[in-house]
Design an enzyme around this catalytic site. Structure first.
Site, PDB file in Angstrom:
ATOM      1  N   ALA A  75       0.873  -1.242  -0.015  1.00  0.00           N
ATOM      2  CA  ALA A  75       0.009  -0.131  -0.065  1.00  0.00           C
ATOM      3  C   ALA A  75       0.852   1.301   0.069  1.00  0.00           C
ATOM      4  O   ALA A  75       2.101   1.351   0.283  1.00  0.00           O
ATOM      5  CB  ALA A  75      -0.761   0.070   1.166  1.00  0.00           C
ATOM      6  N   GLY A 115       0.351  -5.139   0.895  1.00  0.00           N
ATOM      7  CA  GLY A 115      -0.598  -5.218  -0.327  1.00  0.00           C
ATOM      8  C   GLY A 115      -0.266  -5.755  -1.679  1.00  0.00           C
ATOM      9  O   GLY A 115      -1.071  -6.392  -2.326  1.00  0.00           O
ATOM     10  N   GLU A 118      -0.428  -9.533  -0.924  1.00  0.00           N
ATOM     11  CA  GLU A 118      -1.731  -9.653  -1.032  1.00  0.00           C
ATOM     12  C   GLU A 118      -2.708  -9.851  -2.314  1.00  0.00           C
ATOM     13  O   GLU A 118      -3.454 -10.542  -2.557  1.00  0.00           O
ATOM     14  CB  GLU A 118      -2.424  -9.079  -0.012  1.00  0.00           C
ATOM     15  CG  GLU A 118      -2.132  -9.012   1.421  1.00  0.00           C
ATOM     16  CD  GLU A 118      -2.677  -8.175   2.397  1.00  0.00           C
ATOM     17  OE1 GLU A 118      -3.298  -8.599   3.539  1.00  0.00           O
ATOM     18  OE2 GLU A 118      -2.481  -6.793   2.187  1.00  0.00           O
ATOM     19  N   GLU A 138       3.981  -5.070   7.307  1.00  0.00           N
ATOM     20  CA  GLU A 138       3.078  -4.451   8.228  1.00  0.00           C
ATOM     21  C   GLU A 138       3.407  -4.125   9.603  1.00  0.00           C
ATOM     22  O   GLU A 138       3.045  -3.129   9.969  1.00  0.00           O
ATOM     23  CB  GLU A 138       1.577  -4.657   7.793  1.00  0.00           C
ATOM     24  CG  GLU A 138       1.046  -4.483   6.368  1.00  0.00           C
ATOM     25  CD  GLU A 138       1.212  -5.498   5.548  1.00  0.00           C
ATOM     26  OE1 GLU A 138       2.423  -6.469   5.716  1.00  0.00           O
ATOM     27  OE2 GLU A 138       0.501  -5.644   4.502  1.00  0.00           O
TER      28      GLU A 138
HETATM   29  N1  CO8 Z   1       4.491   3.408  -0.349  1.00  0.00           N
HETATM   30  C1  CO8 Z   1       4.788   4.585  -0.917  1.00  0.00           C
HETATM   31  N2  CO8 Z   1       6.051   4.885  -1.412  1.00  0.00           N
HETATM   32  C2  CO8 Z   1       6.983   3.790  -1.557  1.00  0.00           C
HETATM   33  C3  CO8 Z   1       6.499   2.489  -0.865  1.00  0.00           C
HETATM   34  C4  CO8 Z   1       5.294   2.331  -0.199  1.00  0.00           C
HETATM   35  N3  CO8 Z   1       4.843   1.219   0.117  1.00  0.00           N
HETATM   36  N4  CO8 Z   1       7.754   1.600  -1.112  1.00  0.00           N
HETATM   37  C5  CO8 Z   1       8.439   2.371  -1.573  1.00  0.00           C
HETATM   38  N5  CO8 Z   1       8.010   3.620  -1.958  1.00  0.00           N
HETATM   39  C6  CO8 Z   1       8.866   4.696  -2.626  1.00  0.00           C
HETATM   40  C7  CO8 Z   1      10.053   5.168  -1.479  1.00  0.00           C
HETATM   41  O1  CO8 Z   1       9.349   6.263  -0.847  1.00  0.00           O
HETATM   42  C8  CO8 Z   1      10.893   5.902  -2.743  1.00  0.00           C
HETATM   43  O2  CO8 Z   1      10.364   7.131  -3.157  1.00  0.00           O
HETATM   44  P1  CO8 Z   1      11.496   8.115  -3.496  1.00  0.00           P
HETATM   45  O3  CO8 Z   1      12.416   7.881  -4.348  1.00  0.00           O
HETATM   46  O4  CO8 Z   1      10.496   9.365  -3.748  1.00  0.00           O
HETATM   47  O5  CO8 Z   1      11.857   8.633  -2.061  1.00  0.00           O
HETATM   48  C9  CO8 Z   1      10.692   4.941  -3.979  1.00  0.00           C
HETATM   49  O6  CO8 Z   1       9.548   4.203  -3.818  1.00  0.00           O
HETATM   50  C10 CO8 Z   1      12.090   3.704  -3.790  1.00  0.00           C
HETATM   51  O7  CO8 Z   1      11.941   3.244  -2.729  1.00  0.00           O
HETATM   52  P2  CO8 Z   1      13.241   3.278  -1.785  1.00  0.00           P
HETATM   53  O8  CO8 Z   1      14.330   4.353  -1.767  1.00  0.00           O
HETATM   54  O9  CO8 Z   1      13.018   2.951  -0.161  1.00  0.00           O
HETATM   55  O10 CO8 Z   1      13.975   1.877  -2.212  1.00  0.00           O
HETATM   56  P3  CO8 Z   1      14.876   0.810  -1.560  1.00  0.00           P
HETATM   57  O11 CO8 Z   1      15.477  -0.220  -2.680  1.00  0.00           O
HETATM   58  O12 CO8 Z   1      15.992   1.426  -0.672  1.00  0.00           O
HETATM   59  O13 CO8 Z   1      14.010  -0.141  -0.516  1.00  0.00           O
HETATM   60  C11 CO8 Z   1      12.080  -1.430  -0.001  1.00  0.00           C
HETATM   61  C12 CO8 Z   1      12.920  -0.815  -1.149  1.00  0.00           C
HETATM   62  C13 CO8 Z   1      12.496  -2.148   0.873  1.00  0.00           C
HETATM   63  C14 CO8 Z   1      10.827  -1.941  -0.681  1.00  0.00           C
HETATM   64  C15 CO8 Z   1      11.530  -0.148   0.708  1.00  0.00           C
HETATM   65  O14 CO8 Z   1      10.961   1.093  -0.259  1.00  0.00           O
HETATM   66  C16 CO8 Z   1      10.296  -0.320   1.569  1.00  0.00           C
HETATM   67  O15 CO8 Z   1      10.589  -0.902   2.802  1.00  0.00           O
HETATM   68  N6  CO8 Z   1       9.095  -0.068   1.327  1.00  0.00           N
HETATM   69  C17 CO8 Z   1       7.775   0.017   2.138  1.00  0.00           C
HETATM   70  C18 CO8 Z   1       7.348  -1.492   2.115  1.00  0.00           C
HETATM   71  C19 CO8 Z   1       6.397  -1.686   2.882  1.00  0.00           C
HETATM   72  O16 CO8 Z   1       6.206  -1.606   4.225  1.00  0.00           O
HETATM   73  N7  CO8 Z   1       5.097  -1.872   2.450  1.00  0.00           N
HETATM   74  C20 CO8 Z   1       3.928  -2.397   3.157  1.00  0.00           C
HETATM   75  C21 CO8 Z   1       3.166  -1.107   2.989  1.00  0.00           C
HETATM   76  S1  CO8 Z   1       1.515  -1.581   4.187  1.00  0.00           S
HETATM   77  C22 CO8 Z   1       0.555  -2.444   3.239  1.00  0.00           C
HETATM   78  O17 CO8 Z   1       0.885  -2.817   2.135  1.00  0.00           O
HETATM   79  C23 CO8 Z   1      -0.616  -2.959   3.964  1.00  0.00           C
HETATM   80  C24 CO8 Z   1      -1.632  -1.732   3.824  1.00  0.00           C
HETATM   81  C25 CO8 Z   1      -3.068  -2.309   4.567  1.00  0.00           C
HETATM   82  C26 CO8 Z   1      -3.936  -2.435   3.546  1.00  0.00           C
HETATM   83  C27 CO8 Z   1      -5.396  -2.103   3.820  1.00  0.00           C
HETATM   84  C28 CO8 Z   1      -6.242  -2.376   3.124  1.00  0.00           C
HETATM   85  C29 CO8 Z   1      -7.612  -2.270   3.579  1.00  0.00           C
END
Ligand code: CO8
Length: 263
Positions: A75, A115, A118, A138
């Site tokens: 997400a 997500g 999922e 999460e």
């Molecule tokens: N949301 C928004 N932006 C994101 C996300 C995300 N989930 N993941 C990555 N990005 C963005 C970063 O902010 C970054 O943007 P910018 O270049 O503008 O700074 C760009 O993508 C590249 O990411 P990174 O620089 O962080 O890249 P890395 O290679 O260093 O790291 C990772 C990659 C490990 C994937 C890291 O980006 C990360 O940990 N991301 C978050 C992952 C995460 O926590 N996902 C779970 C989110 S919660 C969820 O999915 C469930 C929600 C519940 C749903 C509810 C339904 C009802």
């Protein structure tokens, strides 16, 4: 047919009957913004409309993938932190994929998290590249997978694996995910082998494929006895189809490949 939405691209190949839907927010690792979730549903609707347009089951399989080398990092954290509890629109695309009439294959490359995982688990099949990284991070945001990630993994693998993945938030490799049953295959050539698989499924009688999808989805909700009765109701109308006659004829004559029309 090619169609571009804000955050999704859709193509349909009328020869193979295969639709491709690409999540296209590569700069955000295809994080699921509200717009992306809406576009996934719209993209799938456009593919499904091919059936009506042609007056037959033209769409035989769909492949969902992510642009830029990643499937989806979950997400969109900046957006969903502001969403209100009970906002069911956030779950719409998962259910839409699960209920979609054609089989859906997730082609997983790079990150497939939260997500994103999922979404992949809402699909009927998951093919993952060797270097894919899957996980439910999460917990580190103080929440749980909101679209049923723990339930999905409990069903595909087992509850202990689900708890380990969701409680640690660790990324697991494609090989480990396949070992657990979360992923169907980890092919050497993800593009070619996913395409071959999609073509194989697409060449089968589509009414039988739809019935199998429905049967598998009720299997986990019913006991064996009740589920087998349900299958009987799916099975009987298929005996009347042209595709059944075509398959039986091709088997008996043994000198040509059957062509299935969905009738
Ligand atoms: N949301 C928004 N932006 C994101 C996300 C995300 N989930 N993941 C990555 N990005 C963005 C970063 O902010 C970054 O943007 P910018 O270049 O503008 O700074 C760009 O993508 C590249 O990411 P990174 O620089 O962080 O890249 P890395 O290679 O260093 O790291 C990772 C990659 C490990 C994937 C890291 O980006 C990360 O940990 N991301 C978050 C992952 C995460 O926590 N996902 C779970 C989110 S919660 C969820 O999915 C469930 C929600 C519940 C749903 C509810 C339904 C009802």
């Amino acid at each position: 047919m090619d169609e571009t939405f804000d955050t999704v691209e859709v193509t349909f190949n009328e020869e193979t009957g295969i639709g491709h839907l690409t999540l296209n927010r590569p700069d955000a690792l295809n994080a699921l913004s509200g717009q992306l979730q809406e576009d996934i549903v719209e993209g799938l609707r456009v593919l499904e409309a091919e059936n009506e347009k042609r007056g037959e089951i033209a769409l035989r399989a769909v492949v969902i993938e992510g642009a830029g080398g990643n499937f989806c990092a979950g997400a969109d954290i900046s957006e969903f932190s502001e969403s209100s509890p009970g906002d069911s629109s956030e779950r719409a695309h998962y259910n839409f994929i699960m209920d979609f009439p054609a089989p859906v294959i997730a082609k997983i490359t790079g990150y497939c998290l939260g997500g994103g995982l999922e979404t992949a688990m809402s699909c009927d099949f998951r093919f993952a590249a060797e270097d894919a990284k899957l996980g439910l991070p999460e917990v580190d945001l103080g929440i749980i997978p909101g679209a049923g990630g723990v339930q999905f993994i409990s069903e595909l693998a087992n509850p202990a694996a689900a708890k380990e993945i969701a409680m640690t938030g660790d990324h697991i490799s494609a090989a480990r995910a396949a070992e657990l049953g979360i992923v169907n295959r980890v092919p050497d050539d993800i593009d070619a082998e996913t395409q071959d698989f999609a073509e194989k499924i697409a060449s089968k009688p589509p009414l039988a494929i739809q019935a199998i999808k429905e049967s598998a989805s009720v299997a986990t909700q019913m006991g064996l006895r009740e589920g087998r009765q349900y299958d009987r109701r799916l099975f009987e109308p298929l005996l009347e189809t042209e595709d059944h006659k075509e398959g039986a004829k091709a088997f008996a004559e043994d000198d040509y490949e059957p062509e299935f029309t969905g009738r």
